[in-house]
Design a protein around this motif. Sequence first.
Motif, PDB file in Angstrom:
ATOM      1  N   LEU A 165       0.824  -1.203   0.000  1.00 17.99           N
ATOM      2  CA  LEU A 165       0.000   0.000   0.000  1.00 17.99           C
ATOM      3  C   LEU A 165       0.863   1.260   0.000  1.00 17.99           C
ATOM      4  O   LEU A 165       0.606   2.199  -0.766  1.00 17.99           O
ATOM      5  N   GLU A 169       0.922   4.160  -2.927  1.00 18.90           N
ATOM      6  CA  GLU A 169       0.597   5.557  -2.635  1.00 18.90           C
ATOM      7  C   GLU A 169       1.732   6.495  -3.044  1.00 18.90           C
ATOM      8  O   GLU A 169       1.483   7.617  -3.492  1.00 18.90           O
ATOM      9  N   ARG A 184      -6.862   4.772 -13.340  1.00 22.64           N
ATOM     10  CA  ARG A 184      -8.005   4.032 -12.774  1.00 22.64           C
ATOM     11  C   ARG A 184      -7.540   2.681 -12.231  1.00 22.64           C
ATOM     12  O   ARG A 184      -7.972   2.240 -11.158  1.00 22.64           O
ATOM     13  N   GLU A 187      -5.846   3.197  -8.928  1.00 21.76           N
ATOM     14  CA  GLU A 187      -6.802   3.465  -7.852  1.00 21.76           C
ATOM     15  C   GLU A 187      -7.466   2.173  -7.373  1.00 21.76           C
ATOM     16  O   GLU A 187      -7.647   1.957  -6.165  1.00 21.76           O
ATOM     17  N   VAL A 188      -7.839   1.317  -8.312  1.00 21.13           N
ATOM     18  CA  VAL A 188      -8.466   0.039  -7.932  1.00 21.13           C
ATOM     19  C   VAL A 188      -7.473  -0.811  -7.148  1.00 21.13           C
ATOM     20  O   VAL A 188      -7.834  -1.467  -6.160  1.00 21.13           O
ATOM     21  N   THR A 189      -6.212  -0.791  -7.570  1.00 18.82           N
ATOM     22  CA  THR A 189      -5.188  -1.574  -6.867  1.00 18.82           C
ATOM     23  C   THR A 189      -4.978  -1.044  -5.452  1.00 18.82           C
ATOM     24  O   THR A 189      -4.800  -1.824  -4.509  1.00 18.82           O
ATOM     25  N   ILE A 190      -5.009   0.273  -5.292  1.00 21.42           N
ATOM     26  CA  ILE A 190      -4.872   0.859  -3.950  1.00 21.42           C
ATOM     27  C   ILE A 190      -6.034   0.422  -3.066  1.00 21.42           C
ATOM     28  O   ILE A 190      -5.841   0.070  -1.891  1.00 21.42           O
ATOM     29  N   ARG A 191      -7.254   0.410  -3.623  1.00 23.41           N
ATOM     30  CA  ARG A 191      -8.411  -0.043  -2.840  1.00 23.41           C
ATOM     31  C   ARG A 191      -8.258  -1.507  -2.427  1.00 23.41           C
ATOM     32  O   ARG A 191      -8.600  -1.884  -1.297  1.00 23.41           O
ATOM     33  N   GLN A 192      -7.740  -2.315  -3.354  1.00 23.22           N
ATOM     34  CA  GLN A 192      -7.516  -3.722  -3.026  1.00 23.22           C
ATOM     35  C   GLN A 192      -6.487  -3.875  -1.910  1.00 23.22           C
ATOM     36  O   GLN A 192      -6.636  -4.697  -1.003  1.00 23.22           O
ATOM     37  N   LYS A 194      -5.813  -1.683   0.429  1.00 22.56           N
ATOM     38  CA  LYS A 194      -6.414  -1.230   1.693  1.00 22.56           C
ATOM     39  C   LYS A 194      -7.322  -2.301   2.286  1.00 22.56           C
ATOM     40  O   LYS A 194      -7.478  -2.379   3.515  1.00 22.56           O
ATOM     41  N   SER A 195      -7.926  -3.124   1.412  1.00 23.50           N
ATOM     42  CA  SER A 195      -8.821  -4.189   1.898  1.00 23.50           C
ATOM     43  C   SER A 195      -8.057  -5.446   2.283  1.00 23.50           C
ATOM     44  O   SER A 195      -8.658  -6.418   2.770  1.00 23.50           O
TER      45      SER A 195
END
Length: 213
Positions: A165, A169, A184, A187-192, A194-195
């Motif tokens: 992460l 970032e 895009r 951004e999706v990879t960052i969300r993944q 974070k989860s």
Amino acid sequence: MADSFPNAENAFRDAFNHPDPTPKLLELIKAHPQLPTITDLVSVYMGLVAVCPTQIDKFAGALVKLQSSTETTVAATDDFGNRAQRQIAPVLIRELAGFHGGNLAVVEDHSAGAVAHGLHFKDRCYRDAPASREVLVLGACLQLLVCGSYLYGPAGTDVGKDDVLAALEVIKEEGIVENTNGQRLLEVTIRQAKSGFKSDVDDAWRILFPQEA
């Protein structure tokens, strides 16, 4: 690579040199409508984006247009492994995913290294040309989306080894990814991340190469 037809590699390279590669690429696929042709196409594409990263929009745009072609089918297999005539889009997407670690049989040997290289973790030294960084980052993001749970999920093989992460970032803050669809994907990879990479993303390539309306 073993050519799917005589001089396939050179033919695909010549096609990508055209101002609009799509018509010539489509012509080659129509002349040789089989799975190995798509495999060779993707192999040449991957080599070109690594050597000429500034041309990624042109090369990727050609693949997007190919996916929109519905009048041509390719002799391949369906989702159950049966021989079938399929449109270009699903065959192309599957081959692209395979080149970026979609096959878990090779993920341990290839994917972790590709992710580490693409994200440039601070405790490792790489000598990549600045112009190739975006391509390497996008490749790492695709790896993380298609098999991040295997590597960094709750029971992943590399969980806890790297701060994925934080690396993502930093990449975002430095503006390394300039391609709109690439942003895009990041951004999706960052969300993944974070989860905690609890699941993977189907058809991650569609984020980078969305189907044309």
